[in-house]
Write an enzyme that holds these catalytic residues in place. Structure first.
Site, PDB file in Angstrom:
ATOM      1  N   HIS A 165      49.535  38.188  41.854  1.00  9.94           N
ATOM      2  CA  HIS A 165      48.495  37.557  42.881  1.00  9.94           C
ATOM      3  C   HIS A 165      47.716  36.445  42.331  1.00  9.94           C
ATOM      4  O   HIS A 165      47.176  36.411  41.207  1.00  9.94           O
ATOM      5  CB  HIS A 165      47.344  38.897  43.435  1.00  9.94           C
ATOM      6  CG  HIS A 165      46.356  39.140  42.440  1.00  9.94           C
ATOM      7  ND1 HIS A 165      45.038  38.688  42.516  1.00  9.94           N
ATOM      8  CD2 HIS A 165      46.272  40.275  41.809  1.00  9.94           C
ATOM      9  CE1 HIS A 165      44.459  39.317  41.905  1.00  9.94           C
ATOM     10  NE2 HIS A 165      44.979  40.163  41.279  1.00  9.94           N
ATOM     11  N   ASP A 203      50.146  41.934  37.069  1.00  9.82           N
ATOM     12  CA  ASP A 203      48.570  41.753  37.322  1.00  9.82           C
ATOM     13  C   ASP A 203      47.647  42.108  36.093  1.00  9.82           C
ATOM     14  O   ASP A 203      47.457  43.318  35.866  1.00  9.82           O
ATOM     15  CB  ASP A 203      48.314  42.607  38.536  1.00  9.82           C
ATOM     16  CG  ASP A 203      46.839  42.721  39.143  1.00  9.82           C
ATOM     17  OD1 ASP A 203      46.143  41.777  38.685  1.00  9.82           O
ATOM     18  OD2 ASP A 203      46.829  43.259  40.112  1.00  9.82           O
ATOM     19  N   GLU A 241      45.253  39.627  47.660  1.00  7.63           N
ATOM     20  CA  GLU A 241      45.514  40.743  47.108  1.00  7.63           C
ATOM     21  C   GLU A 241      44.076  41.720  46.963  1.00  7.63           C
ATOM     22  O   GLU A 241      44.127  42.767  47.094  1.00  7.63           O
ATOM     23  CB  GLU A 241      45.936  40.680  45.688  1.00  7.63           C
ATOM     24  CG  GLU A 241      46.618  42.012  45.035  1.00  7.63           C
ATOM     25  CD  GLU A 241      45.599  42.526  43.965  1.00  7.63           C
ATOM     26  OE1 GLU A 241      45.689  43.613  43.211  1.00  7.63           O
ATOM     27  OE2 GLU A 241      44.310  42.017  44.085  1.00  7.63           O
ATOM     28  N   GLU A 242      43.083  40.996  46.502  1.00  5.76           N
ATOM     29  CA  GLU A 242      41.655  41.343  46.494  1.00  5.76           C
ATOM     30  C   GLU A 242      41.211  42.026  47.712  1.00  5.76           C
ATOM     31  O   GLU A 242      40.015  42.504  47.655  1.00  5.76           O
ATOM     32  CB  GLU A 242      40.648  40.535  45.800  1.00  5.76           C
ATOM     33  CG  GLU A 242      41.281  39.857  44.227  1.00  5.76           C
ATOM     34  CD  GLU A 242      41.099  41.174  43.260  1.00  5.76           C
ATOM     35  OE1 GLU A 242      40.696  42.331  43.775  1.00  5.76           O
ATOM     36  OE2 GLU A 242      41.345  40.648  42.311  1.00  5.76           O
ATOM     37  N   ASP A 260      42.126  38.377  35.780  1.00  8.83           N
ATOM     38  CA  ASP A 260      42.371  39.151  37.040  1.00  8.83           C
ATOM     39  C   ASP A 260      42.513  37.991  38.068  1.00  8.83           C
ATOM     40  O   ASP A 260      41.515  37.869  38.917  1.00  8.83           O
ATOM     41  CB  ASP A 260      41.585  40.074  37.298  1.00  8.83           C
ATOM     42  CG  ASP A 260      41.996  40.886  38.482  1.00  8.83           C
ATOM     43  OD1 ASP A 260      43.023  40.812  39.149  1.00  8.83           O
ATOM     44  OD2 ASP A 260      41.118  41.606  39.193  1.00  8.83           O
ATOM     45  N   HIS A 306      36.310  41.813  37.610  1.00 14.73           N
ATOM     46  CA  HIS A 306      35.754  41.388  38.972  1.00 14.73           C
ATOM     47  C   HIS A 306      34.248  40.938  38.458  1.00 14.73           C
ATOM     48  O   HIS A 306      33.373  41.024  39.690  1.00 14.73           O
ATOM     49  CB  HIS A 306      35.587  42.601  39.839  1.00 14.73           C
ATOM     50  CG  HIS A 306      36.885  42.983  40.363  1.00 14.73           C
ATOM     51  ND1 HIS A 306      37.103  43.935  41.347  1.00 14.73           N
ATOM     52  CD2 HIS A 306      38.083  42.462  40.365  1.00 14.73           C
ATOM     53  CE1 HIS A 306      38.290  43.796  41.826  1.00 14.73           C
ATOM     54  NE2 HIS A 306      39.087  43.118  41.020  1.00 14.73           N
TER      55      HIS A 306
END
Length: 329
Positions: free
Chosen positions: A119, A194, A165-166, A131, A294
Site C-alpha cells: 500500500h 507492508d 489501505e489505511e 508504513d 501511525h
C-alpha cells in the site's frame, strides 16, 4: 497497515494454481552483494523522495490527498520509464476518489500472473515512511532491477501500489472485486509487503501452511510454498523468520478471500518484541517493533537499513523466481 478485524478465510479455494518452486535455488537467485547494496541504496532514495513529498504536502501522503497523488505520480514515472505497462484504477473512498497504481511486465504469460503488492498511502498523522513507504519502495526497486536485467519473464509479473489501505483495505478490495472469475483464476500468487523496515525489527512471514496453529488457519493452496521461499531468503540473509497469522490486517486479505495463494514479509508494528525475539534478532525486548507506528515520527529516521536490505533481498529473490518458474498444479 490499519487496525482491522480478522477477515474470514473460508471462501472456496478457487481456480488459482499453486506455485511450487525449488527452494534450493533461492541463494543462487539473489543478487550479488554489490548489486544488493546498490538496490538497497536506491530503495532509500525512493524513501527520501516519499518523505520530501510528504513534507511538501502537509506532512502526509494519505489516500485522496495531494501527497498521495504526488507519490503515485513519482512511482508511475519510474515504472513508465522502465518500460512497464501502467494503469491507474480509480475507486470510491470515503466520499472521494481513491487510486491504485498497477504495473506489469510487457512480456510473460498473461494466463499465469504473479503479483507483488504494497500500500502506498500513509495515515493522515504522518509521512508513513516505514508504513508503508518501505514496502512500496522495495517492490518498486525490485521491479526496476528486474526490468534492467533485460530478461523476458515466463510468467507475467504485476506490481500493485494500493490506495486507501489505511481506510480498511479499500483499494485492494476494489481491485479484487473488479476482476472477473476468469481474471482471478489467472493470478497464481499474490505477495504482500507492508512495513519491511521497522526500527526494532522482527522478521515475519505469513504462515501459509498454518504450522504455528494460530488464528485464521492456512492460506489457500500454494501459500505454504510462498512462505518457504521467503523463509529461505531471510535465513540466507541471517534472519531466521517466524510465522505471522493471516489476520486480515493488510492487502493480502481480499486475495485469500477468493482463494488466491498469498504470502509476504513483515517487520512488526505496535506489538512488543519478546526477550526470545530480541535474543534471536537483536533489538530491544519489551519495546514496540515500530514505536512510531501511525505517528508523525514515521520518517526516514524510523527505518532500520539492515531490515530493509534483508527484506529487499527476499523480494528480489521472489520476483526473479516467480517470473521464471511456471506454476505447477
Amino acid at each position: 497497515m490499519p487496525n482491522r478485524p480478522t477477515l474470514a478465510t473460508a471462501a472456496a479455494l478457487a481456480a488459482a494454481t499453486a506455485l511450487v518452486l525449488p527452494t534450493a535455488a533461492v541463494a543462487e537467485s539473489s543478487t550479488g552483494t554489490e548489486g544488493l547494496r546498490a538496490g538497497t541504496l536506491a530503495v532509500q532514495d525512493h524513501l527520501q523522495e516519499l518523505q520530501n513529498i510528504a513534507e511538501s504536502h502537509g506532512g502526509n501522503r494519505a489516500s485522496g490527498t495531494p501527497g498521495y497523488q504526488a507519490s503515485l505520480d513519482y512511482i508511475k514515472g519510474q515504472l513508465d520509464q522502465a518500460g512497464f505497462t501502467t494503469t491507474v484504477q480509480e475507486f470510491p473512498s470515503l466520499g472521494g476518489t481513491g487510486k491504485n497504481l498497477v504495473a506489469e511486465t510487457p512480456g510473460g504469460d498473461a494466463n499465469q500472473v504473479v503479483m507483488f503488492g504494497a500500500h502506498l498511502d500513509s495515515v493522515g498523522d504522518g509521512p508513513g515512511i516505514n508504513d508503508n513507504g518501505t514496502g512500496s519502495a522495495a517492490i518498486l526497486q525490485a521491479a526496476l532491477d528486474y526490468a534492467a536485467g533485460g530478461e523476458t519473464p515466463t510468467n507475467k509479473v504485476r506490481f500493485a501500489f494500493w490506495g486507501a489501505e489505511e481506510e480498511g483495505l479499500v483499494g485492494s478490495t476494489h481491485y479484487v472485486e473488479s476482476l472477473t472469475e476468469a481474471e482471478r483464476g489467472k493470478i497464481a500468487a499474490y505477495l504482500n509487503f507492508d512495513m519491511v523496515g521497522s526500527p526494532n525489527a522482527g522478521y515475519f512471514t505469513y504462515d501459509g501452511d498454518d504450522s504455528d496453529g494460530v488464528g485464521a488457519g492456512p492460506g489457500p493452496e500454494g501459500s505454504a510454498q510462498i512462505e518457504q521461499l521467503l523463509n529461505d531468503s531471510l535465513s540466507a540473509a541471517g534472519a531466521p523468520a517466524e510465522g505471522t497469522d493471516f489476520d486480515g490486517r493488510s492487502d493480502y486479505g481480499p486475495f485469500i478471500e477468493v482463494g488466491i495463494p498469498a504470502g509476504g514479509t513483515f517487520t512488526g508494528a505496535e506489538q512488543s518484541k519478546t526477550p526470545e525475539q530480541a535474543e534471536k534478532w537483536g533489538g530491544q525486548a519489551g519495546e514496540a517493533f515500530d514505536p512510531c507506528y501511525h505517528q508523525s515520527c514515521d520518517t526516514l529516521d524510523n527505518v532500520d537499513t539492515q531490515a530493509l536490505e534483508r527484506n529487499f533481498a527476499a523480494i528480489t529473490n521472489a520476483v526473479k523466481a516467480y517470473a521464471a518458474q511456471f506454476p505447477q498444479p
